[in-house]
Design an enzyme around this catalytic site. Structure first.
Site, PDB file in Angstrom:
ATOM      1  N   ASP A  26       0.840  -1.191   0.000  1.00  0.00           N
ATOM      2  CA  ASP A  26       0.000   0.000   0.000  1.00  0.00           C
ATOM      3  C   ASP A  26       0.881   1.249   0.000  1.00  0.00           C
ATOM      4  OD1 ASP A  26      -1.850   2.020   0.462  1.00  0.00           O
ATOM      5  OD2 ASP A  26      -2.804   1.019   2.164  1.00  0.00           O
ATOM      6  N   ALA A  27       0.628   2.163  -0.932  1.00  0.00           N
ATOM      7  CA  ALA A  27       1.397   3.403  -1.013  1.00  0.00           C
ATOM      8  C   ALA A  27       1.253   4.257   0.242  1.00  0.00           C
ATOM      9  CB  ALA A  27       0.958   4.212  -2.234  1.00  0.00           C
ATOM     10  N   GLU A  36       2.918   9.011 -12.318  1.00  0.00           N
ATOM     11  CA  GLU A  36       1.511   9.070 -12.739  1.00  0.00           C
ATOM     12  C   GLU A  36       0.603   8.107 -11.975  1.00  0.00           C
ATOM     13  OE1 GLU A  36      -0.734   8.082 -16.761  1.00  0.00           O
ATOM     14  OE2 GLU A  36       1.004   9.365 -17.095  1.00  0.00           O
TER      15      GLU A  36
END
Length: 277
Positions: A142-143, A160
């Site tokens: 998870d970022a 992006e």
């Protein structure tokens, strides 16, 4: 002009996805649309999911023949990552997608190690099988809660992806945590023009300090235009007719609503280099 039922459905679908993307709810909607699209498009030859980059005159980046079909997506990665010298460094890419950018940078910039992290387990499994490069690994995570200790990396690359994170500020805090002092955050993405100031302020939050920022909207427009024939070919080949307009918005082909907004300045695409003090 009278539209056929299928044409009407296609137009309604395009309008819906565009309106969803303009609202906070788009993050939840794209949570499901993104995996669907990547499964439909995710054959072995689709290893890039990002927009493109091209200069005028052309950048002319020297590429192997096997990389040439992905030139414009590769050039966006190259411009982001080469803001510093990654040779011999320990690098993390957050949201590595189908791994094309991670593979290219690991092969050409010679980092000591390169870890690609993505939330989508299917994408991670695809990358683990598809990209066999020394020093390159892919992990699921998870970022907003990076599964690494403090001060783990010399550089973090993010291309992006951050526009879809539910808490961008938390992501930036996590980047600051896992970077070593003196490490760099190499970031590129797009935002609506009214969100630029908030984006800039969140990025340059201690311990991160802005080193460089550049508006590359014109270069991205050129890259998208140059890549549109291939994107349209893939969409027509792999998507049912009534979803092709959705897919063109997702791929941002020339003439799509997102493409036009970027071209006229309603959204902006920028590249950043930040350092951890």
């Amino acid at each position: 002009m009278v539209r056929s039922p299928s044409e009407t459905l296609e137009k309604v679908g395009a309008d819906l996805v565009y309106r969803i993307s303009a609202m906070p709810m788009y993050k939840k909607a794209f949570k499901y649309w993104y995996p669907f699209m990547t499964k439909r498009m995710g054959h072995d030859d689709v290893v890039f999911l990002n927009w493109g980059y091209e200069q005028d005159p052309p950048l002319g980046l020297k590429l192997d023949e096997s990389d040439e079909e992905n030139r414009y997506s590769i050039q966006l990665y190259h411009q982001t990552a080469t803001q510093i010298d990654l040779a011999g460094k320990k690098v993390l890419e957050v949201s590595s997608g189908h791994g094309g950018g991670a593979s290219f940078l690991a092969r050409t910039l010679k980092p000591a190690s390169y870890t690609g992290l993505d939330f989508n387990p299917d994408g991670v499994a695809f990358c683990q099988q598809r990209h066999q490069v020394p020093g390159l690994e892919f992990v699921q995570g998870d970022a907003l809660n990076l599964p690494f200790p403090d001060n783990s990396f010399d550089a973090v690359v993010n291309v992006e992806a951050s526009h879809i994170y539910p808490d961008f500020a938390q992501f930036v805090r996590e980047v600051g945590r896992v970077l070593r002092p003196g490490g760099h955050f190499l970031h590129t993405d797009f935002r609506a023009k009214e969100d630029i100031e908030s984006w800039q302020q969140t990025l340059a939050t201690p311990p991160l300090r802005l080193v460089n920022e550049r508006d590359i909207s014109r270069e991205v427009v050129r890259g998208l235009a140059a890549n549109s024939p291939r994107s349209n070919e893939l969409i027509n080949e792999r998507m049912p007719f009534f979803l092709r307009r959705f897919a063109r918005e997702f791929a941002v082909v020339e003439g799509s609503l997102f493409y036009r907004d970027l071209d006229r300045g309603e959204i902006t695409y920028r590249i950043f280099d930040l350092v951890k003090d």
